[in-house]
Scaffold this active site. Structure first.
Site, PDB file in Angstrom:
ATOM      1  N   TRP A 149       0.807  -1.218   0.000  1.00 26.80           N
ATOM      2  CA  TRP A 149       0.000   0.000   0.000  1.00 26.80           C
ATOM      3  C   TRP A 149       0.845   1.275   0.000  1.00 26.80           C
ATOM      4  O   TRP A 149       0.320   2.362  -0.209  1.00 26.80           O
ATOM      5  CB  TRP A 149      -0.916   0.024   1.248  1.00 26.80           C
ATOM      6  CG  TRP A 149      -0.148  -0.288   2.508  1.00 26.80           C
ATOM      7  CD1 TRP A 149      -0.047  -1.508   3.109  1.00 26.80           C
ATOM      8  CD2 TRP A 149       0.671   0.597   3.269  1.00 26.80           C
ATOM      9  NE1 TRP A 149       0.791  -1.438   4.204  1.00 26.80           N
ATOM     10  CE2 TRP A 149       1.246  -0.147   4.335  1.00 26.80           C
ATOM     11  CE3 TRP A 149       0.976   1.967   3.179  1.00 26.80           C
ATOM     12  CZ2 TRP A 149       2.101   0.412   5.277  1.00 26.80           C
ATOM     13  CZ3 TRP A 149       1.830   2.519   4.122  1.00 26.80           C
ATOM     14  CH2 TRP A 149       2.380   1.749   5.151  1.00 26.80           C
ATOM     15  N   ASN A 150       2.148   1.182   0.257  1.00 23.77           N
ATOM     16  CA  ASN A 150       2.883   2.438   0.468  1.00 23.77           C
ATOM     17  C   ASN A 150       3.197   3.191  -0.822  1.00 23.77           C
ATOM     18  O   ASN A 150       3.395   4.401  -0.795  1.00 23.77           O
ATOM     19  CB  ASN A 150       4.140   2.215   1.337  1.00 23.77           C
ATOM     20  CG  ASN A 150       5.142   1.293   0.697  1.00 23.77           C
ATOM     21  OD1 ASN A 150       4.818   0.582  -0.250  1.00 23.77           O
ATOM     22  ND2 ASN A 150       6.350   1.299   1.207  1.00 23.77           N
ATOM     23  N   LYS A 173      -2.425  -8.153  -7.942  1.00 25.16           N
ATOM     24  CA  LYS A 173      -3.232  -8.065  -6.724  1.00 25.16           C
ATOM     25  C   LYS A 173      -2.653  -6.929  -5.869  1.00 25.16           C
ATOM     26  O   LYS A 173      -1.633  -7.090  -5.212  1.00 25.16           O
ATOM     27  CB  LYS A 173      -3.187  -9.373  -5.924  1.00 25.16           C
ATOM     28  CG  LYS A 173      -4.153  -9.326  -4.744  1.00 25.16           C
ATOM     29  CD  LYS A 173      -3.679 -10.076  -3.522  1.00 25.16           C
ATOM     30  CE  LYS A 173      -2.792  -9.300  -2.600  1.00 25.16           C
ATOM     31  NZ  LYS A 173      -3.362  -8.123  -1.937  1.00 25.16           N
ATOM     32  N   PRO A 174      -3.313  -5.763  -5.888  1.00 24.68           N
ATOM     33  CA  PRO A 174      -2.804  -4.656  -5.076  1.00 24.68           C
ATOM     34  C   PRO A 174      -3.150  -4.861  -3.601  1.00 24.68           C
ATOM     35  O   PRO A 174      -3.949  -5.738  -3.259  1.00 24.68           O
ATOM     36  CB  PRO A 174      -3.545  -3.444  -5.636  1.00 24.68           C
ATOM     37  CG  PRO A 174      -4.809  -3.992  -6.219  1.00 24.68           C
ATOM     38  CD  PRO A 174      -4.512  -5.397  -6.657  1.00 24.68           C
ATOM     39  N   GLU A 249      10.934  -7.807  -3.530  1.00 25.40           N
ATOM     40  CA  GLU A 249      11.405  -6.493  -3.067  1.00 25.40           C
ATOM     41  C   GLU A 249      10.874  -6.357  -1.652  1.00 25.40           C
ATOM     42  O   GLU A 249       9.675  -6.150  -1.452  1.00 25.40           O
ATOM     43  CB  GLU A 249      10.844  -5.376  -3.951  1.00 25.40           C
ATOM     44  CG  GLU A 249      11.352  -5.391  -5.377  1.00 25.40           C
ATOM     45  CD  GLU A 249      12.771  -4.874  -5.517  1.00 25.40           C
ATOM     46  OE1 GLU A 249      13.293  -4.263  -4.561  1.00 25.40           O
ATOM     47  OE2 GLU A 249      13.371  -5.111  -6.569  1.00 25.40           O
ATOM     48  N   LEU A 250      11.757  -6.493  -0.664  1.00 27.95           N
ATOM     49  CA  LEU A 250      11.274  -6.612   0.719  1.00 27.95           C
ATOM     50  C   LEU A 250      11.679  -5.422   1.588  1.00 27.95           C
ATOM     51  O   LEU A 250      12.025  -4.363   1.091  1.00 27.95           O
ATOM     52  CB  LEU A 250      11.768  -7.941   1.302  1.00 27.95           C
ATOM     53  CG  LEU A 250      11.454  -9.166   0.431  1.00 27.95           C
ATOM     54  CD1 LEU A 250      12.042 -10.430   1.019  1.00 27.95           C
ATOM     55  CD2 LEU A 250       9.953  -9.336   0.234  1.00 27.95           C
ATOM     56  N   CYS A 283      10.341   1.647   2.017  1.00 31.94           N
ATOM     57  CA  CYS A 283      11.318   0.585   2.307  1.00 31.94           C
ATOM     58  C   CYS A 283      12.733   1.122   2.358  1.00 31.94           C
ATOM     59  O   CYS A 283      13.611   0.495   2.929  1.00 31.94           O
ATOM     60  CB  CYS A 283      11.212  -0.508   1.253  1.00 31.94           C
ATOM     61  SG  CYS A 283      11.340   0.157  -0.411  1.00 31.94           S
ATOM     62  N   GLU A 384      12.566  -2.614  11.069  1.00 30.42           N
ATOM     63  CA  GLU A 384      12.075  -1.512  10.260  1.00 30.42           C
ATOM     64  C   GLU A 384      10.958  -0.812  11.055  1.00 30.42           C
ATOM     65  O   GLU A 384      10.022  -1.479  11.488  1.00 30.42           O
ATOM     66  CB  GLU A 384      11.503  -2.161   8.995  1.00 30.42           C
ATOM     67  CG  GLU A 384      11.230  -1.272   7.854  1.00 30.42           C
ATOM     68  CD  GLU A 384      10.649  -2.065   6.674  1.00 30.42           C
ATOM     69  OE1 GLU A 384      10.048  -3.150   6.882  1.00 30.42           O
ATOM     70  OE2 GLU A 384      10.784  -1.582   5.550  1.00 30.42           O
TER      71      GLU A 384
HETATM   72  P1  NAP Z   1       2.910  -7.030   3.522  1.00 30.04           P
HETATM   73  O1  NAP Z   1       2.090  -7.177   4.728  1.00 30.04           O
HETATM   74  O2  NAP Z   1       3.958  -8.035   3.255  1.00 30.04           O
HETATM   75  O3  NAP Z   1       1.901  -6.944   2.300  1.00 30.04           O
HETATM   76  C1  NAP Z   1       2.318  -6.767   0.963  1.00 30.04           C
HETATM   77  C2  NAP Z   1       1.310  -7.401   0.035  1.00 30.04           C
HETATM   78  O4  NAP Z   1       1.312  -8.810   0.245  1.00 30.04           O
HETATM   79  C3  NAP Z   1      -0.119  -6.943   0.278  1.00 30.04           C
HETATM   80  O5  NAP Z   1      -0.787  -6.895  -0.959  1.00 30.04           O
HETATM   81  C4  NAP Z   1      -0.655  -8.056   1.171  1.00 30.04           C
HETATM   82  O6  NAP Z   1      -2.059  -8.155   1.201  1.00 30.04           O
HETATM   83  C5  NAP Z   1       0.000  -9.260   0.527  1.00 30.04           C
HETATM   84  N1  NAP Z   1       0.062 -10.456   1.373  1.00 30.04           N
HETATM   85  C6  NAP Z   1       0.106 -10.550   2.730  1.00 30.04           C
HETATM   86  N2  NAP Z   1       0.151 -11.831   3.117  1.00 30.04           N
HETATM   87  C7  NAP Z   1       0.146 -12.587   1.988  1.00 30.04           C
HETATM   88  C8  NAP Z   1       0.185 -13.990   1.719  1.00 30.04           C
HETATM   89  N3  NAP Z   1       0.246 -14.894   2.705  1.00 30.04           N
HETATM   90  N4  NAP Z   1       0.174 -14.390   0.434  1.00 30.04           N
HETATM   91  C9  NAP Z   1       0.119 -13.508  -0.567  1.00 30.04           C
HETATM   92  N5  NAP Z   1       0.074 -12.167  -0.387  1.00 30.04           N
HETATM   93  C10 NAP Z   1       0.101 -11.710   0.885  1.00 30.04           C
HETATM   94  O7  NAP Z   1       3.661  -5.621   3.491  1.00 30.04           O
HETATM   95  P2  NAP Z   1       3.013  -4.182   3.725  1.00 30.04           P
HETATM   96  O8  NAP Z   1       2.947  -3.949   5.175  1.00 30.04           O
HETATM   97  O9  NAP Z   1       1.788  -4.006   2.922  1.00 30.04           O
HETATM   98  O10 NAP Z   1       4.120  -3.270   3.036  1.00 30.04           O
HETATM   99  C11 NAP Z   1       5.185  -2.746   3.713  1.00 30.04           C
HETATM  100  C12 NAP Z   1       6.430  -3.587   3.499  1.00 30.04           C
HETATM  101  O11 NAP Z   1       6.793  -3.562   2.109  1.00 30.04           O
HETATM  102  C13 NAP Z   1       7.617  -3.035   4.233  1.00 30.04           C
HETATM  103  O12 NAP Z   1       8.357  -4.057   4.819  1.00 30.04           O
HETATM  104  C14 NAP Z   1       8.423  -2.348   3.124  1.00 30.04           C
HETATM  105  O13 NAP Z   1       9.774  -2.195   3.414  1.00 30.04           O
HETATM  106  C15 NAP Z   1       8.159  -3.251   1.959  1.00 30.04           C
HETATM  107  N6  NAP Z   1       8.408  -2.563   0.690  1.00 30.04           N
HETATM  108  C16 NAP Z   1       9.500  -2.915  -0.043  1.00 30.04           C
HETATM  109  C17 NAP Z   1       9.774  -2.261  -1.230  1.00 30.04           C
HETATM  110  C18 NAP Z   1      10.986  -2.614  -2.040  1.00 30.04           C
HETATM  111  O14 NAP Z   1      11.062  -2.203  -3.191  1.00 30.04           O
HETATM  112  N7  NAP Z   1      11.945  -3.347  -1.510  1.00 30.04           N
HETATM  113  C19 NAP Z   1       8.927  -1.249  -1.682  1.00 30.04           C
HETATM  114  C20 NAP Z   1       7.817  -0.921  -0.907  1.00 30.04           C
HETATM  115  C21 NAP Z   1       7.568  -1.601   0.275  1.00 30.04           C
HETATM  116  P3  NAP Z   1      -2.816  -7.927   2.663  1.00 30.04           P
HETATM  117  O15 NAP Z   1      -2.506  -6.531   3.045  1.00 30.04           O
HETATM  118  O16 NAP Z   1      -4.236  -8.201   2.376  1.00 30.04           O
HETATM  119  O17 NAP Z   1      -2.231  -8.885   3.645  1.00 30.04           O
END
Ligand code: NAP
Length: 481
Positions: A149-150, A173-174, A249-250, A283, A384
């Site tokens: 979402w960010n 899937k956003p 990308e984590l 991130c 983080e």
């Molecule tokens: P997240 O909880 O991992 O969620 C990311 C995406 O994955 C969402 O669409 C989420 O949907 C989905 N998801 C969650 N559990 C899943 C599963 N078991 N199977 C498949 N999909 C699943 O991360 P977030 O909190 O939204 O985003 C923040 C994180 O992203 C931070 O750690 C940040 O550093 C990282 N990030 C990294 C980059 C990069 O380029 N390295 C860029 C931006 C953000 P739901 O919300 O419905 O669970």
């Protein structure tokens, strides 16, 4: 209140189960609209559409693919203001940041529209007069993309642009918090006249079920994920059964290092930008600010003045520097980091609390926070934070700061501020990170490989390097008659 639909096979559709959910503005709590809440059946329909479209799109001459992608780029650029407004409403970031995100994301489409024409092969000498060895590169197939979402707009374009350039078709899937920017892009996909099924976008609150379908459906060749390290690891484990290609990308835990020979004003400007952009929810946000002892006092004075001048508010209001956190869960994480730091002796130089007075009472707003006397055992130094909190630490020597900066399982972005070319090369090479900013904190460029090492990811997005994960090599050993 608008009822949005999802895009499957160039058609606007409801979820098969008929469910919908509400999307809210994190600054005001206002409901912006409803979107379909897709289930596994919908994911299958989207995958089928992408699978049917794959032969059409992958065999299309590169020049034609390029033109289609350019149309998409132009449409995004024509609608920047509308897209940015929608993004701010659903995500919260200030309008100027939302604009910058939409433009940056569009530039990936533009850049890869050019790169699609440069997917070359090789001709290698064979083992006999009659043998010829060719190496061609072919698209992997259907790509499933999961985004956070960010960055609701650019995380999508950063994935679909190289995928489309390679000749792949996509199901996106956003994140459930920010589906509207994704669906606005879907509208432009239709307008750009991409063939049916090339880009499909499904909205859902059931990420685990959809993720499982992506991992187990044999029609999906590859999964491209941006999100937390925790979920990334789950997906890698799940990918093993079919050896599904995975790009990740984590999370990050970026060190921001200021040496005593740095231009302090420049360092302050970038430290504020890097730490507080998107309310600290990126991130590559500076997560640990290391200042060399001899300039620490001067840096802190300037940094503190700049942070105190930041204006918190609704991202749509002119002059807002910091918007809300995405939700209560995000607030709880930030608060737990600050409480832990406080309890272990950190000094709160400004902020350190939630803003609860009107107009902040309708969203999740956190005061920009600066912590000093931070020690390496604090939670904020291990994880983080994903919020507007800057922990400041001091160091004496180059060797010491390199060791402390590298002392983490993350390895996404790092920053160094110095006027010495030799030092920037020495330190830059020693940092165990995928990206190093030298006197610079902006890192997302379409022509450069964005990504992390260690537990921050697998693969790169951007540049010609970003095409590789969507292509497979095929070697053909040809014997002439
Ligand atoms: P997240 O909880 O991992 O969620 C990311 C995406 O994955 C969402 O669409 C989420 O949907 C989905 N998801 C969650 N559990 C899943 C599963 N078991 N199977 C498949 N999909 C699943 O991360 P977030 O909190 O939204 O985003 C923040 C994180 O992203 C931070 O750690 C940040 O550093 C990282 N990030 C990294 C980059 C990069 O380029 N390295 C860029 C931006 C953000 P739901 O919300 O419905 O669970």
């Amino acid at each position: 209140m608008k009822a949005y639909q999802m895009l499957i096979n160039n058609r606007w559709v409801e979820a098969a189960g008929g469910r919908r959910y509400e999307v809210t503005n994190p600054a005001t709590g206002e409901v912006l609209g409803t979107v379909p809440d897709a289930g596994v059946e919908d994911a299958r329909a989207a995958i089928d559409a992408a699978y049917e479209a794959f032969p059409v799109w992958s065999r299309m001459p590169a020049l034609e693919r390029s033109r289609a992608m350019r149309r998409l780029y132009q449409l995004i650029m024509d609608r920047v203001d509308d897209l940015a407004r929608l993004l701010t409403q659903e995500q919260g970031k200030p309008l100027r940041e939302a604009r910058a995100e939409v433009i940056n994301g569009a530039e990936f489409v533009n850049w890869y529209a050019e790169e699609t024409r440069r997917i070359y092969g090789e001709w290698i000498p064979g083992n006999s007069e009659k043998h010829r060895i060719w190496v061609i590169r072919q698209p992997v197939g259907v790509v499933a993309a999961i985004t956070p979402w960010n960055f609701p707009s650019s995380m999508i374009t950063r994935k679909i642009a190289p995928a489309l350039a390679a000749g792949c078709t996509v199901v996106v899937k956003p994140a459930p918090e920010t589906p509207l920017s994704a669906l606005a892009l879907a509208e432009l996909v239709l307008e750009a006249e991409l063939p049916p099924g090339v880009v499909n976008i499904i909205t859902t609150t059931d990420a685990p079920a959809i993720g499982q379908e992506f991992l187990t459906n044999r029609k999906v060749a590859k999964l491209s994920f941006t999100g937390s390290t925790e979920v990334g690891k789950l997906l890698v484990a799940g990918s093993a059964q079919q050896l599904k290609r995975v790009s990740l990308e984590l999370g990050g835990h970026a060190p921001f290092i200021i040496f005593d020979d740095a231009d302090l004003d420049l360092a302050v400007r970038h430290a504020v930008g890097s730490k507080f952009r998107n309310a600290g929810q990126t991130c590559i946000c500076a997560n640990r600010v290391f200042v060399q002892e001899s300039v620490a006092e001067a840096f802190i004075e300037k940094f503190l003045a700049a942070v105190k001048a930041l204006k918190v508010g609704n991202g749509l209001d002119a002059g807002t520097d910091i918007g809300p956190l995405i939700n209560e869960e995000a607030y709880e994480k930030v608060e737990s980091h600050v409480a832990d730091a406080r309890s272990r002796g950190a000094a709160v130089l400004c902020g350190g609390h939630r803003l609860t007075e009107s107009p902040y009472d309708r969203g999740v707003f956190y005061a920009p926070t600066v912590l000093a006397q931070v020690t390496d055992d604090m939670k904020i130094m291990q994880e983080e934070t994903f919020g507007p909190v800057a922990p400041i630490l001091t160091f004496r020597t180059e060797e010491e700061v390199i060791a402390r900066a590298n002392d983490t399982t993350y390895g996404l972005a790092a920053y160094i501020f110095t006027r010495s070319l030799s030092r920037s090369v020495r330190v830059g090479e020693a940092l165990q990170y995928g990206m190093v900013g030298v006197n610079e904190s902006l890192l997302s460029n379409p022509q450069a490989p964005f990504g992390g090492v260690k537990e921050s990811g697998l693969g790169r997005e951007g540049g010609h390097h970003g095409l590789e994960p969507f292509l497979e090599y095929k070697y053909m050993n040809v014997m002439l008659e």
